[in-house]
Motif scaffolding. Sequence first.
Motif, PDB file in Angstrom:
ATOM      1  N   GLN A   1      24.264  28.451  73.187  1.00 45.74           N
ATOM      2  CA  GLN A   1      22.814  28.609  73.219  1.00 45.74           C
ATOM      3  C   GLN A   1      22.309  28.835  74.651  1.00 45.74           C
ATOM      4  O   GLN A   1      21.497  29.726  74.895  1.00 45.74           O
ATOM      5  CB  GLN A   1      22.140  27.383  72.612  1.00 45.74           C
ATOM      6  CG  GLN A   1      20.647  27.504  72.480  1.00 45.74           C
ATOM      7  CD  GLN A   1      20.036  26.278  71.819  1.00 45.74           C
ATOM      8  OE1 GLN A   1      20.630  25.205  71.782  1.00 45.74           O
ATOM      9  NE2 GLN A   1      18.841  26.441  71.293  1.00 45.74           N
ATOM     10  N   ILE A   2      22.811  28.045  75.602  1.00 46.45           N
ATOM     11  CA  ILE A   2      22.414  28.218  77.005  1.00 46.45           C
ATOM     12  C   ILE A   2      22.816  29.602  77.503  1.00 46.45           C
ATOM     13  O   ILE A   2      22.032  30.285  78.169  1.00 46.45           O
ATOM     14  CB  ILE A   2      23.039  27.115  77.891  1.00 46.45           C
ATOM     15  CG1 ILE A   2      22.380  25.769  77.585  1.00 46.45           C
ATOM     16  CG2 ILE A   2      22.904  27.450  79.365  1.00 46.45           C
ATOM     17  CD1 ILE A   2      23.090  24.584  78.209  1.00 46.45           C
ATOM     18  N   SER A   3      24.013  30.044  77.155  1.00 45.84           N
ATOM     19  CA  SER A   3      24.500  31.356  77.581  1.00 45.84           C
ATOM     20  C   SER A   3      23.628  32.474  77.020  1.00 45.84           C
ATOM     21  O   SER A   3      23.250  33.408  77.737  1.00 45.84           O
ATOM     22  CB  SER A   3      25.942  31.566  77.125  1.00 45.84           C
ATOM     23  OG  SER A   3      26.785  30.603  77.698  1.00 45.84           O
ATOM     24  N   GLU A   4      23.311  32.374  75.743  1.00 44.82           N
ATOM     25  CA  GLU A   4      22.488  33.401  75.113  1.00 44.82           C
ATOM     26  C   GLU A   4      21.090  33.441  75.734  1.00 44.82           C
ATOM     27  O   GLU A   4      20.558  34.518  76.015  1.00 44.82           O
ATOM     28  CB  GLU A   4      22.391  33.154  73.610  1.00 44.82           C
ATOM     29  CG  GLU A   4      21.649  34.247  72.872  1.00 44.82           C
ATOM     30  CD  GLU A   4      21.705  34.071  71.368  1.00 44.82           C
ATOM     31  OE1 GLU A   4      21.361  35.044  70.663  1.00 44.82           O
ATOM     32  OE2 GLU A   4      22.079  32.982  70.881  1.00 44.82           O
ATOM     33  N   GLN A   5      20.503  32.289  75.965  1.00 39.73           N
ATOM     34  CA  GLN A   5      19.181  32.240  76.585  1.00 39.73           C
ATOM     35  C   GLN A   5      19.217  32.835  77.990  1.00 39.73           C
ATOM     36  O   GLN A   5      18.306  33.569  78.388  1.00 39.73           O
ATOM     37  CB  GLN A   5      18.668  30.797  76.644  1.00 39.73           C
ATOM     38  CG  GLN A   5      18.292  30.223  75.308  1.00 39.73           C
ATOM     39  CD  GLN A   5      18.003  28.724  75.378  1.00 39.73           C
ATOM     40  OE1 GLN A   5      18.230  28.070  76.399  1.00 39.73           O
ATOM     41  NE2 GLN A   5      17.512  28.172  74.273  1.00 39.73           N
ATOM     42  N   PHE A   6      20.277  32.532  78.748  1.00 40.23           N
ATOM     43  CA  PHE A   6      20.387  33.068  80.105  1.00 40.23           C
ATOM     44  C   PHE A   6      20.510  34.586  80.090  1.00 40.23           C
ATOM     45  O   PHE A   6      19.823  35.271  80.853  1.00 40.23           O
ATOM     46  CB  PHE A   6      21.581  32.451  80.847  1.00 40.23           C
ATOM     47  CG  PHE A   6      21.754  33.009  82.221  1.00 40.23           C
ATOM     48  CD1 PHE A   6      20.878  32.660  83.236  1.00 40.23           C
ATOM     49  CD2 PHE A   6      22.778  33.898  82.497  1.00 40.23           C
ATOM     50  CE1 PHE A   6      21.018  33.191  84.513  1.00 40.23           C
ATOM     51  CE2 PHE A   6      22.930  34.430  83.763  1.00 40.23           C
ATOM     52  CZ  PHE A   6      22.048  34.079  84.779  1.00 40.23           C
TER      53      PHE A   6
ATOM     54  N   LYS B   1      19.556  36.719  77.806  1.00 43.53           N
ATOM     55  CA  LYS B   1      18.291  37.331  77.379  1.00 43.53           C
ATOM     56  C   LYS B   1      17.249  37.281  78.496  1.00 43.53           C
ATOM     57  O   LYS B   1      16.555  38.264  78.746  1.00 43.53           O
ATOM     58  CB  LYS B   1      17.780  36.662  76.106  1.00 43.53           C
ATOM     59  CG  LYS B   1      18.604  37.044  74.891  1.00 43.53           C
ATOM     60  CD  LYS B   1      18.106  36.380  73.632  1.00 43.53           C
ATOM     61  CE  LYS B   1      18.922  36.848  72.428  1.00 43.53           C
ATOM     62  NZ  LYS B   1      18.489  36.221  71.186  1.00 43.53           N
ATOM     63  N   GLU B   2      17.159  36.146  79.179  1.00 43.07           N
ATOM     64  CA  GLU B   2      16.207  36.051  80.286  1.00 43.07           C
ATOM     65  C   GLU B   2      16.597  36.990  81.426  1.00 43.07           C
ATOM     66  O   GLU B   2      15.743  37.638  82.030  1.00 43.07           O
ATOM     67  CB  GLU B   2      16.108  34.612  80.791  1.00 43.07           C
ATOM     68  CG  GLU B   2      15.044  34.437  81.865  1.00 43.07           C
ATOM     69  CD  GLU B   2      14.771  33.003  82.242  1.00 43.07           C
ATOM     70  OE1 GLU B   2      14.426  32.763  83.428  1.00 43.07           O
ATOM     71  OE2 GLU B   2      14.883  32.112  81.372  1.00 43.07           O
TER      72      GLU B   2
ATOM     73  N   THR C   1      15.681  40.547  80.358  1.00 46.25           N
ATOM     74  CA  THR C   1      14.224  40.668  80.271  1.00 46.25           C
ATOM     75  C   THR C   1      13.620  40.763  81.662  1.00 46.25           C
ATOM     76  O   THR C   1      12.730  41.589  81.913  1.00 46.25           O
ATOM     77  CB  THR C   1      13.614  39.463  79.508  1.00 46.25           C
ATOM     78  OG1 THR C   1      14.166  39.433  78.194  1.00 46.25           O
ATOM     79  CG2 THR C   1      12.110  39.569  79.429  1.00 46.25           C
TER      80      THR C   1
ATOM     81  N   ASN D   1      15.138  27.686  84.707  1.00 45.06           N
ATOM     82  CA  ASN D   1      15.517  26.942  83.503  1.00 45.06           C
ATOM     83  C   ASN D   1      17.026  26.750  83.362  1.00 45.06           C
ATOM     84  O   ASN D   1      17.476  26.237  82.341  1.00 45.06           O
ATOM     85  CB  ASN D   1      14.988  27.656  82.257  1.00 45.06           C
ATOM     86  CG  ASN D   1      13.477  27.759  82.285  1.00 45.06           C
ATOM     87  OD1 ASN D   1      12.801  26.892  82.827  1.00 45.06           O
ATOM     88  ND2 ASN D   1      12.943  28.822  81.717  1.00 45.06           N
ATOM     89  N   PHE D   2      17.800  27.178  84.357  1.00 45.40           N
ATOM     90  CA  PHE D   2      19.256  27.131  84.258  1.00 45.40           C
ATOM     91  C   PHE D   2      19.857  26.587  85.544  1.00 45.40           C
ATOM     92  O   PHE D   2      19.287  26.752  86.621  1.00 45.40           O
ATOM     93  CB  PHE D   2      19.824  28.537  83.992  1.00 45.40           C
ATOM     94  CG  PHE D   2      19.230  29.199  82.790  1.00 45.40           C
ATOM     95  CD1 PHE D   2      19.715  28.901  81.526  1.00 45.40           C
ATOM     96  CD2 PHE D   2      18.180  30.081  82.911  1.00 45.40           C
ATOM     97  CE1 PHE D   2      19.161  29.493  80.400  1.00 45.40           C
ATOM     98  CE2 PHE D   2      17.621  30.676  81.795  1.00 45.40           C
ATOM     99  CZ  PHE D   2      18.111  30.385  80.536  1.00 45.40           C
TER     100      PHE D   2
END
Length: 147
Positions: free
Chosen positions: A36-41, A43-44, A47, A59-60
């Motif tokens: 989940q952390i990897s996917e969020q990173f 995507k951010e 973006t 956030n990381f």
Amino acid sequence: MKKLFCLLAVSCSVILFSQKSYSKISNSKISQERVQISEQFIKEYFTKCENKDFSKFNNFILDKRLERKLNENYEKNCEESLQNNGKITIKKFNSAYLQDFTKDRDPIEYIVFDADFEKSKDLKFVSVWIYRDQNVISGIWISKEKP
């Protein structure tokens, strides 16, 4: 005959004792938190590139080497990525691997995601390198193949 035997013996020993770089992590042992952390990173990261927002990632937890590279080359890397690959869309989690030579010290996992690349049909995967300890992100890798 001796030469053939020596060649065969050397070849076998090289094959038997050579190391693989990565071991696949079984699905039951994959940390959903790291995925989940990897996917969020990822995507951010993409973006921010698309929006030309080169601010820090608050956030990381980033590895100091990655943080330094982002501070120095983030804008240039984003421009090159957009020019060569176009928009990158993360589709889904694919698999996870453990870097073998870090197993006993500070283990690093490669979390691999399937991705669509607007301008490149060869590229298929985006990977995040993440330390098991405190989920520190160490890097991103775009590739044609999994590790």
